[in-house]
Design a protein around this motif. Structure first.
Motif, PDB file in Angstrom:
ATOM      1  N   GLN A  12       0.774  -1.275  -0.081  1.00  0.00           N
ATOM      2  CA  GLN A  12      -0.038  -0.093  -0.146  1.00  0.00           C
ATOM      3  C   GLN A  12       0.997   1.269   0.111  1.00  0.00           C
ATOM      4  O   GLN A  12       0.253   2.201  -0.535  1.00  0.00           O
ATOM      5  CB  GLN A  12      -1.087  -0.048   1.341  1.00  0.00           C
ATOM      6  N   THR A  13       2.032   1.246   0.711  1.00  0.00           N
ATOM      7  CA  THR A  13       2.690   2.432   0.936  1.00  0.00           C
ATOM      8  C   THR A  13       3.494   2.933  -0.298  1.00  0.00           C
ATOM      9  O   THR A  13       3.840   2.184  -1.086  1.00  0.00           O
ATOM     10  CB  THR A  13       3.734   2.321   2.037  1.00  0.00           C
ATOM     11  N   VAL A  14       3.445   4.345  -0.611  1.00  0.00           N
ATOM     12  CA  VAL A  14       3.987   5.099  -1.692  1.00  0.00           C
ATOM     13  C   VAL A  14       4.976   5.942  -0.999  1.00  0.00           C
ATOM     14  O   VAL A  14       4.560   6.744  -0.380  1.00  0.00           O
ATOM     15  CB  VAL A  14       3.101   5.445  -2.828  1.00  0.00           C
ATOM     16  N   VAL A  15       6.186   5.944  -1.500  1.00  0.00           N
ATOM     17  CA  VAL A  15       7.246   6.970  -1.292  1.00  0.00           C
ATOM     18  C   VAL A  15       7.405   8.366  -1.870  1.00  0.00           C
ATOM     19  O   VAL A  15       7.141   7.905  -3.148  1.00  0.00           O
ATOM     20  CB  VAL A  15       8.703   6.548  -0.857  1.00  0.00           C
ATOM     21  N   SER A  16       6.904   9.409  -1.528  1.00  0.00           N
ATOM     22  CA  SER A  16       7.085  10.723  -2.318  1.00  0.00           C
ATOM     23  C   SER A  16       8.026  11.517  -1.960  1.00  0.00           C
ATOM     24  O   SER A  16       8.700  11.185  -0.707  1.00  0.00           O
ATOM     25  CB  SER A  16       5.819  11.253  -2.346  1.00  0.00           C
ATOM     26  N   PHE A  17       8.245  12.593  -2.152  1.00  0.00           N
ATOM     27  CA  PHE A  17       9.261  13.605  -1.843  1.00  0.00           C
ATOM     28  C   PHE A  17       8.703  15.003  -1.538  1.00  0.00           C
ATOM     29  O   PHE A  17       7.602  15.582  -1.852  1.00  0.00           O
ATOM     30  CB  PHE A  17      10.383  13.556  -2.716  1.00  0.00           C
ATOM     31  N   THR A  18       9.616  15.598  -0.626  1.00  0.00           N
ATOM     32  CA  THR A  18       9.251  16.899  -0.134  1.00  0.00           C
ATOM     33  C   THR A  18       8.909  17.916  -1.385  1.00  0.00           C
ATOM     34  O   THR A  18       9.709  17.847  -2.322  1.00  0.00           O
ATOM     35  CB  THR A  18      10.300  17.569   0.923  1.00  0.00           C
ATOM     36  N   ASN A  19       7.843  18.807  -1.280  1.00  0.00           N
ATOM     37  CA  ASN A  19       7.695  19.907  -2.252  1.00  0.00           C
ATOM     38  C   ASN A  19       7.072  19.155  -3.744  1.00  0.00           C
ATOM     39  O   ASN A  19       6.927  19.793  -4.587  1.00  0.00           O
ATOM     40  CB  ASN A  19       8.817  20.792  -2.606  1.00  0.00           C
ATOM     41  N   ALA A  20       6.847  17.808  -3.703  1.00  0.00           N
ATOM     42  CA  ALA A  20       6.327  17.080  -4.758  1.00  0.00           C
ATOM     43  C   ALA A  20       4.879  17.719  -5.139  1.00  0.00           C
ATOM     44  O   ALA A  20       4.256  17.823  -4.309  1.00  0.00           O
ATOM     45  CB  ALA A  20       6.211  15.761  -4.504  1.00  0.00           C
ATOM     46  N   PHE A  21       4.399  17.642  -6.458  1.00  0.00           N
ATOM     47  CA  PHE A  21       3.140  17.907  -6.784  1.00  0.00           C
ATOM     48  C   PHE A  21       2.664  16.859  -8.049  1.00  0.00           C
ATOM     49  O   PHE A  21       3.471  16.945  -8.779  1.00  0.00           O
ATOM     50  CB  PHE A  21       2.922  19.486  -7.340  1.00  0.00           C
ATOM     51  N   HIS A  22       1.774  16.084  -7.643  1.00  0.00           N
ATOM     52  CA  HIS A  22       1.294  15.252  -8.747  1.00  0.00           C
ATOM     53  C   HIS A  22       0.070  15.109  -9.100  1.00  0.00           C
ATOM     54  O   HIS A  22      -0.669  14.256  -9.788  1.00  0.00           O
ATOM     55  CB  HIS A  22       1.673  13.658  -7.977  1.00  0.00           C
ATOM     56  N   GLY A  23      -0.761  16.226  -8.514  1.00  0.00           N
ATOM     57  CA  GLY A  23      -2.407  16.260  -8.973  1.00  0.00           C
ATOM     58  C   GLY A  23      -3.195  16.702  -7.876  1.00  0.00           C
ATOM     59  O   GLY A  23      -2.977  16.654  -6.806  1.00  0.00           O
ATOM     60  N   MET A  24      -4.517  16.923  -8.321  1.00  0.00           N
ATOM     61  CA  MET A  24      -5.460  17.399  -7.325  1.00  0.00           C
ATOM     62  C   MET A  24      -6.436  16.345  -6.916  1.00  0.00           C
ATOM     63  O   MET A  24      -7.327  16.727  -5.959  1.00  0.00           O
ATOM     64  CB  MET A  24      -6.016  18.656  -7.844  1.00  0.00           C
ATOM     65  N   SER A  25      -6.442  15.118  -7.545  1.00  0.00           N
ATOM     66  CA  SER A  25      -7.429  13.938  -6.963  1.00  0.00           C
ATOM     67  C   SER A  25      -6.769  13.443  -5.766  1.00  0.00           C
ATOM     68  O   SER A  25      -5.677  13.855  -5.447  1.00  0.00           O
ATOM     69  CB  SER A  25      -7.622  13.200  -8.231  1.00  0.00           C
ATOM     70  N   LEU A  26      -7.555  12.646  -4.988  1.00  0.00           N
ATOM     71  CA  LEU A  26      -7.262  12.103  -3.821  1.00  0.00           C
ATOM     72  C   LEU A  26      -5.926  11.452  -3.632  1.00  0.00           C
ATOM     73  O   LEU A  26      -5.157  11.718  -2.830  1.00  0.00           O
ATOM     74  CB  LEU A  26      -8.236  11.587  -3.088  1.00  0.00           C
ATOM     75  N   GLY A  27      -5.645  10.302  -4.495  1.00  0.00           N
ATOM     76  CA  GLY A  27      -4.492   9.612  -4.629  1.00  0.00           C
ATOM     77  C   GLY A  27      -3.296  10.551  -4.864  1.00  0.00           C
ATOM     78  O   GLY A  27      -2.130  10.426  -4.325  1.00  0.00           O
ATOM     79  N   SER A  28      -3.541  11.174  -5.711  1.00  0.00           N
ATOM     80  CA  SER A  28      -2.227  12.228  -6.108  1.00  0.00           C
ATOM     81  C   SER A  28      -2.104  13.495  -4.989  1.00  0.00           C
ATOM     82  O   SER A  28      -0.875  13.466  -4.828  1.00  0.00           O
ATOM     83  CB  SER A  28      -2.612  13.113  -7.664  1.00  0.00           C
ATOM     84  N   LEU A  29      -3.088  13.682  -4.267  1.00  0.00           N
ATOM     85  CA  LEU A  29      -2.807  14.769  -3.347  1.00  0.00           C
ATOM     86  C   LEU A  29      -2.176  13.987  -2.200  1.00  0.00           C
ATOM     87  O   LEU A  29      -1.211  14.497  -1.541  1.00  0.00           O
ATOM     88  CB  LEU A  29      -4.128  15.101  -2.461  1.00  0.00           C
ATOM     89  N   ALA A  30      -2.237  12.623  -1.958  1.00  0.00           N
ATOM     90  CA  ALA A  30      -1.841  11.890  -0.929  1.00  0.00           C
ATOM     91  C   ALA A  30       0.061  11.853  -1.293  1.00  0.00           C
ATOM     92  O   ALA A  30       0.734  11.761  -0.115  1.00  0.00           O
ATOM     93  CB  ALA A  30      -2.074  10.340  -0.771  1.00  0.00           C
ATOM     94  N   GLN A  44      -8.510  12.766   5.353  1.00  0.00           N
ATOM     95  CA  GLN A  44      -7.019  12.072   5.781  1.00  0.00           C
ATOM     96  C   GLN A  44      -6.449  11.620   4.551  1.00  0.00           C
ATOM     97  O   GLN A  44      -7.154  10.734   3.638  1.00  0.00           O
ATOM     98  CB  GLN A  44      -7.215  11.381   6.976  1.00  0.00           C
ATOM     99  N   LEU A  45      -5.273  12.117   4.128  1.00  0.00           N
ATOM    100  CA  LEU A  45      -4.462  11.602   3.141  1.00  0.00           C
ATOM    101  C   LEU A  45      -3.550  10.628   3.805  1.00  0.00           C
ATOM    102  O   LEU A  45      -2.758  10.796   4.635  1.00  0.00           O
ATOM    103  CB  LEU A  45      -3.802  12.707   2.289  1.00  0.00           C
ATOM    104  N   GLY A  46      -3.576   9.258   3.199  1.00  0.00           N
ATOM    105  CA  GLY A  46      -2.641   8.370   3.817  1.00  0.00           C
ATOM    106  C   GLY A  46      -1.927   7.344   2.808  1.00  0.00           C
ATOM    107  O   GLY A  46      -1.885   7.666   1.628  1.00  0.00           O
ATOM    108  N   HIS A  47      -1.443   6.288   3.323  1.00  0.00           N
ATOM    109  CA  HIS A  47      -0.635   5.406   2.605  1.00  0.00           C
ATOM    110  C   HIS A  47       0.728   5.858   1.697  1.00  0.00           C
ATOM    111  O   HIS A  47       0.936   5.472   0.557  1.00  0.00           O
ATOM    112  CB  HIS A  47      -1.512   4.442   1.585  1.00  0.00           C
ATOM    113  N   SER A  48       0.978   6.933   2.264  1.00  0.00           N
ATOM    114  CA  SER A  48       2.371   7.495   1.707  1.00  0.00           C
ATOM    115  C   SER A  48       3.267   8.027   2.720  1.00  0.00           C
ATOM    116  O   SER A  48       2.776   8.088   3.884  1.00  0.00           O
ATOM    117  CB  SER A  48       2.037   8.940   0.839  1.00  0.00           C
TER     118      SER A  48
END
Length: 415
Positions: A127-145, A159-163
């Motif tokens: 389930q977990t996805v690693v992202s990075f500080t200052n990232a932007f990936h979109g405005m839908s819920l999965g992307s916002l997470a 609440q935005l989770g699994h990241s």
């Protein structure tokens, strides 16, 4: 009160920054309803790499529409889709020895990201996805997470989770934080669940024009491979030549497991997004991820025509050369305003002037608008003036825009 104020939602943003009613556009210029021209260093937030109403693309589109050709087809087989896929394979994938299946997930970049996240979780069972500080990936819920910006995340309402967020390259002015990620992956007491994927932008446009070095990207790809974690590159804004080569990750010599494309993919500003995936990852059931507008045929037509720009190395070389001219001009501006400008950032034809006082960047963009130049701010505090001119901007237009920018910085810093 005009109809925009009367009927349009308060969520509108660009119309507040640029109080004009735009009517026509050609190349690197927009014109308002009075005929006043504006030089465009915004390019549809990167969706217009080839400029407005590019003649080559427009002719193909008009010929297609005049022939009563298919416009809406869901994921049916069409002539327009076949021509695009053949051209994409021949011009983009094959020369780079990239073996990707092509998924049309929906019309916007965030659809491509959502598909990538869902597929990574489905394939790995994690389930977990690693992202990075200052990232932007979109405005839908999965992307916002997997997005860093607090204001945008706050708009989710849930609440935005699994990241898990990790430091991007040069965060806190250090060249790499990947040993931290590796230690956490190795340490059973770190609290980090084995991730399904890591998602990264090679250059963070919305996040403040932060660039990741080729070594860092290469190390990240190696880390993912050694730990059996999928690597997703979000190339939505920085792909299609924005940083020079067609894919922004080419500079690092890496091959991501999944790639997200959109924005300038259609070349004409028409909605089109792709999720590219290694063939062995294609474990979707038919219709498991779909959408009514997952690949409209007019967008296939202009996207195919746009690939003509990539049949040689001319555009890449021109973009890099223009980028060096922008760098030189921005460094001159920064030198003239050492107390105000904190840093010059960028690559190819995406550049940023970072200001110590975030209010200065907004003032610069306002002053530029008054002088006939369109630019936007980026960064968590809107502290960066971001330049995204079309790749087809002429040398004369580039010089004109940079001169307006210099005068705008002078005016903003004098206030």
């Amino acid at each position: 009160m005009d109809v925009f104020d009367l009927l349009e939602s308060e969520v509108r943003s660009y119309s507040r920054s640029w109080p004009a009613v735009f009517d026509t556009a050609l190349g690197s210029r927009l014109y308002d309803e009075t005929g006043r021209p504006f030089l465009d260093f915004f390019a549809g937030a990167g969706a217009l790499n080839y400029g407005h109403n590019n003649r080559h693309l427009k002719k193909r589109l008009l010929d297609y529409l005049n022939g009563d050709s298919v416009v809406h087809s869901l994921d049916m087989r069409t002539v327009a889709k076949r021509r695009f896929l053949e051209a994409f394979q021949e011009i983009v994938l094959a020369p780079r020895k990239l073996r990707y299946k092509v998924q049309m997930p929906g019309p916007a970049g965030t659809n491509a990201v959502e598909a990538a996240l869902k597929l990574a979780r489905k394939y790995t069972g994690r389930q977990t996805v690693v992202s990075f500080t200052n990232a932007f990936h979109g405005m839908s819920l999965g992307s916002l997470a997997v997005t860093g910006n607090a204001m945008k995340r706050g708009g989710a309402g849930v609440q935005l989770g699994h990241s898990v967020t990790m430091p991007y390259d040069h965060y806190l002015d250090r060249p790499s934080h990947l040993p931290l990620l590796e230690r956490m992956l190795d340490d059973k007491g770190s609290g980090l669940d084995q991730p399904a994927a890591v998602i990264v932008e090679t250059l963070q446009g919305e996040g403040g024009v932060h660039t990741a070095g080729p070594q860092w990207l290469g190390d990240l790809a190696d880390l993912c491979e050694r730990h059996d974690v999928l690597l997703i590159v979000d190339d939505i804004q920085m792909g299609c030549g924005r940083t020079g080569p067609f894919f922004s990750f080419e500079i690092a010599g890496i091959v991501p497991d999944i790639v997200c494309l959109s924005k300038s993919l259609s070349g004409y500003g028409l909605p089109l997004a792709l999720t590219l995936l290694r063939p062995e990852l294609d474990v979707w059931e038919p219709g498991e991820h779909n959408g009514t507008f997952r690949g409209t045929d007019p967008a296939f037509v202009t996207a195919t025509a746009a690939l003509d720009f990539w049949t040689g190395d001319g555009l890449e070389g021109q973009t890099l050369a223009k980028g060096e001219r922008v760098r030189t001009a921005l460094e001159r501006i920064a030198g003239d305003h050492r107390d105000a400008v904190a840093e010059v950032r960028g690559r190819g034809l995406v550049w940023g002037l970072a200001f110590a006082d975030p209010a200065r960047s907004s003032a610069v963009c306002r002053a530029a608008f008054e002088r006939g130049l369109l630019m936007e701010t980026s960064g968590p505090e809107s502290e960066v003036v971001k330049l995204l001119p079309p790749l087809t901007t002429t040398d004369e237009e580039l010089a004109e825009g940079l001169e307006i920018l210099a005068r705008s910085v002078d005016a903003a810093c004098a206030r």
